[in-house]
Design a protein around this motif. Structure first.
Motif, PDB file in Angstrom:
ATOM      1  N   UNK A 133      21.338  51.022  36.667  1.00 18.33           N
ATOM      2  CA  UNK A 133      22.682  50.452  36.703  1.00 18.33           C
ATOM      3  C   UNK A 133      22.632  48.972  36.338  1.00 18.33           C
ATOM      4  N   UNK A 134      23.608  48.546  35.551  1.00 23.82           N
ATOM      5  CA  UNK A 134      23.703  47.133  35.211  1.00 23.82           C
ATOM      6  C   UNK A 134      24.240  46.357  36.412  1.00 23.82           C
ATOM      7  N   UNK A 135      24.015  45.035  36.449  1.00 27.96           N
ATOM      8  CA  UNK A 135      24.581  44.238  37.556  1.00 27.96           C
ATOM      9  C   UNK A 135      26.090  44.391  37.674  1.00 27.96           C
ATOM     10  N   UNK A 136      26.783  44.491  36.535  1.00 26.83           N
ATOM     11  CA  UNK A 136      28.242  44.646  36.577  1.00 26.83           C
ATOM     12  C   UNK A 136      28.638  45.957  37.242  1.00 26.83           C
ATOM     13  N   UNK A 137      27.883  47.027  36.992  1.00 23.15           N
ATOM     14  CA  UNK A 137      28.190  48.310  37.619  1.00 23.15           C
ATOM     15  C   UNK A 137      27.985  48.261  39.126  1.00 23.15           C
ATOM     16  N   UNK A 166      40.055  40.386  42.902  1.00 23.03           N
ATOM     17  CA  UNK A 166      40.402  40.243  41.484  1.00 23.03           C
ATOM     18  C   UNK A 166      39.459  39.262  40.805  1.00 23.03           C
ATOM     19  N   UNK A 167      39.099  38.194  41.509  1.00 22.58           N
ATOM     20  CA  UNK A 167      38.191  37.204  40.925  1.00 22.58           C
ATOM     21  C   UNK A 167      36.812  37.809  40.659  1.00 22.58           C
ATOM     22  N   UNK A 168      36.291  38.536  41.645  1.00 21.68           N
ATOM     23  CA  UNK A 168      34.978  39.167  41.473  1.00 21.68           C
ATOM     24  C   UNK A 168      35.041  40.241  40.390  1.00 21.68           C
ATOM     25  N   UNK A 169      36.138  40.995  40.352  1.00 24.13           N
ATOM     26  CA  UNK A 169      36.295  42.015  39.318  1.00 24.13           C
ATOM     27  C   UNK A 169      36.331  41.384  37.934  1.00 24.13           C
ATOM     28  N   UNK A 170      37.014  40.245  37.810  1.00 30.43           N
ATOM     29  CA  UNK A 170      37.055  39.545  36.524  1.00 30.43           C
ATOM     30  C   UNK A 170      35.650  39.139  36.096  1.00 30.43           C
ATOM     31  N   UNK A 171      34.846  38.661  37.040  1.00 33.70           N
ATOM     32  CA  UNK A 171      33.469  38.281  36.717  1.00 33.70           C
ATOM     33  C   UNK A 171      32.662  39.497  36.268  1.00 33.70           C
ATOM     34  N   UNK A 172      32.863  40.647  36.914  1.00 41.85           N
ATOM     35  CA  UNK A 172      32.140  41.861  36.522  1.00 41.85           C
ATOM     36  C   UNK A 172      32.540  42.304  35.123  1.00 41.85           C
ATOM     37  N   UNK A 173      33.837  42.226  34.812  1.00 42.05           N
ATOM     38  CA  UNK A 173      34.287  42.605  33.479  1.00 42.05           C
ATOM     39  C   UNK A 173      33.777  41.631  32.433  1.00 42.05           C
ATOM     40  N   UNK A 188      37.825  51.659  31.563  1.00 38.44           N
ATOM     41  CA  UNK A 188      37.985  51.153  30.205  1.00 38.44           C
ATOM     42  C   UNK A 188      36.824  50.254  29.798  1.00 38.44           C
ATOM     43  N   UNK A 189      36.258  49.535  30.757  1.00 35.15           N
ATOM     44  CA  UNK A 189      35.147  48.624  30.451  1.00 35.15           C
ATOM     45  C   UNK A 189      33.799  49.327  30.415  1.00 35.15           C
ATOM     46  N   UNK A 190      33.765  50.627  30.691  1.00 36.88           N
ATOM     47  CA  UNK A 190      32.516  51.355  30.660  1.00 36.88           C
ATOM     48  C   UNK A 190      31.671  51.188  31.904  1.00 36.88           C
ATOM     49  N   UNK A 191      32.274  50.712  33.003  1.00 36.69           N
ATOM     50  CA  UNK A 191      31.538  50.537  34.252  1.00 36.69           C
ATOM     51  C   UNK A 191      31.534  51.797  35.101  1.00 36.69           C
ATOM     52  N   UNK A 192      32.323  52.786  34.719  1.00 37.02           N
ATOM     53  CA  UNK A 192      32.410  54.047  35.443  1.00 37.02           C
ATOM     54  C   UNK A 192      32.294  55.202  34.463  1.00 37.02           C
ATOM     55  N   UNK A 193      31.632  56.259  34.878  1.00 42.18           N
ATOM     56  CA  UNK A 193      31.691  57.517  34.136  1.00 42.18           C
ATOM     57  C   UNK A 193      32.935  58.280  34.583  1.00 42.18           C
TER      58      UNK A 193
END
Length: 436
Positions: free
Chosen positions: A132-136, A182-189, A370-375
């Motif tokens: 898993x990537x750090x963003x995932x 939302x801030x953390x999610x923005x960083x992950x995206x 949409x960002x490919x962080x989930x199957x």
């Protein structure tokens, strides 16, 4: 295509709002019915039971149009959420609310990230990469940390908790919590890059910071002068502000983020009326438009739910994720509220209220997909987790709440949860009342 689109739109609107009405009659939030209708109209149920009817009602050609309706509804809804965001509600309970918000973010976030690493083999069975990537990993934590402010506000109001200490603490803590999420999610995206990002993440971060600075320092004063010093017709003002929100959403999407961040930012920078009050002539149509069109988002979300792909691993992961989502939220929120001075009954009420996910969770899941962080299978699991935690909130609240009695002190007059003004006909049209 026009014929199919008109027919599908009629079915979506009627089915979703009828299901929402039925859910409310059963004591559940509106979103439960609408999300259930969206899943039922998707390939997993309608497509499996009546494939010919599904292919006729929802041909692939109208997919972009339905997605466009869904994204427009999201922009309007989150623009209203940003406009209503007001941390002044913290009041005398600021320290308690901030403590609760911090605890109910850190504990589920840690549990989600740790769970993603510990159960990576099970997640691999759901279509996720073995490494898993750090963003995932971060996104897994965010998925467990989110609390839906609109559905929470609706539950607080419908249970008569608007003027109570636990109601105020829960709503104000959820507002702070969602801002952090939302801030953390923005960083992950940002780290994931997104499907359309053409710049490296340092450039995207720099451009995003610059855009936020321009919005706060330049756009806000211009809007204040435009809204306060002119006698603009309400319809024209609404059109200009929605256009402003759409433009902001376009910029953030171009930076590799999701349209939701631009819409939220646009709502935050729009100035309130003099004295800090909300403009009812702006809020009412925003809520009406988003309430009308959000069923398209539920249907588009339901198109990605793959029930036929749920095997034993999927149901096991769903059980584990739901238990983690409920226990970490209730446990951390309750403990933090107790440390903040609330008695055990009020503290439990705060913890239970914070466990509601609702529409906010679905928006984040859509962005992650949409960002490919989930199957697709894991997306299905998390959608059902959001539905389950929302369904469980009301029964758990009835079990943990202490009935009000004459010996209980009256809550402070200023400790109230702001509620949107009533719409025509006497019904409230705030996001939580209709869409959760």
């Amino acid at each position: 295509m026009i014929t199919h689109l008109v027919g599908a739109a009629a079915l979506v609107l009627v089915a979703a709002h009828a299901a929402g009405w039925l859910a409310r009659r059963l004591g559940q939030p509106y979103i439960v019915g609408q999300l259930s209708a969206g899943i039922a109209l998707g390939p997993s149920l309608l497509g499996a039971l009546a494939p010919d009817a599904y292919a006729s009602l929802f041909p692939e050609e109208i997919g972009p149009a339905l997605t466009g309706f869904a994204q427009f509804a999201l922009v309007v809804f989150l623009f209203a959420v940003g406009y209503e965001l007001d941390l002044k509600i913290l009041g005398d309970r600021a320290r308690t609310s901030l403590t609760v918000a911090l605890a109910s973010f850190v504990v589920p976030m840690a549990a989600g990230c740790a769970g993603a690493l510990v159960f990576r083999e099970q997640l691999h069975g759901l279509g996720m990469p073995r490494d898993l990537s750090p963003a995932m990993v971060v996104f897994a934590g965010v998925a467990l940390s989110i609390t839906a402010v609109p559905v929470l506000t609706a539950i607080v109001r419908e249970n008569g908790l608007s003027g109570s200490v636990p109601g105020v603490v829960a709503v104000s803590a959820a507002g702070v919590l969602d801002a952090v999420c939302w801030t953390v999610l923005a960083a992950a995206l940002m780290d994931s890059g997104g499907a359309e990002a053409v710049l490296d993440w340092p450039w995207r971060v720099a451009l995003a910071v610059g855009f936020v600075t321009v919005m706060v320092l330049a756009a806000r004063p211009v809007l204040r002068r435009l809204l306060w010093r002119t006698r603009m017709e309400p319809a024209l003002r609404l059109a200009l502000l929605i256009g402003f929100a759409l433009g902001s959403a376009w910029v953030t999407h171009s930076l590799g983020l999701h349209v939701i961040f631009g819409a939220l930012l646009a709502g935050v920078v729009v100035p309130r009326e003099e004295g800090g009050t909300l403009d009812p002539d702006l809020l009412r149509p925003l809520h009406d438009v988003s309430s009308l069109l959000l069923p398209f988002f539920f249907v588009v979300s339901g198109q990605s739910v793959a029930l036929n792909g749920m095997d034993g691993t999927g149901w096991t992961v769903l059980l584990v994720v739901t238990v983690l989502a409920v226990t970490t939220k209730i446990g951390s929120g309750t403990l933090a509220a107790r440390l903040g001075g609330l008695d055990r009954h009020d503290a439990r009420t705060v913890g239970v209220l914070l466990s509601a996910r609702g529409l906010t969770e679905l928006i984040a899941l859509d962005a992650g997909l949409q960002a490919g962080l989930l199957s697709t299978p894991l997306y299905t699991v998390l959608v059902f987790m959001a539905l389950a935690t929302t369904l469980l909130t009301q029964p758990l609240l009835l079990l943990t709440r202490r009935p009000a009695g004459p010996d209980r002190p009256a809550p402070p007059a200023r400790a109230t949860v702001p509620v949107a003004p009533p719409a025509q006909g006497g019904t409230t049209t705030e996001p939580g009342s209709d869409v959760g």
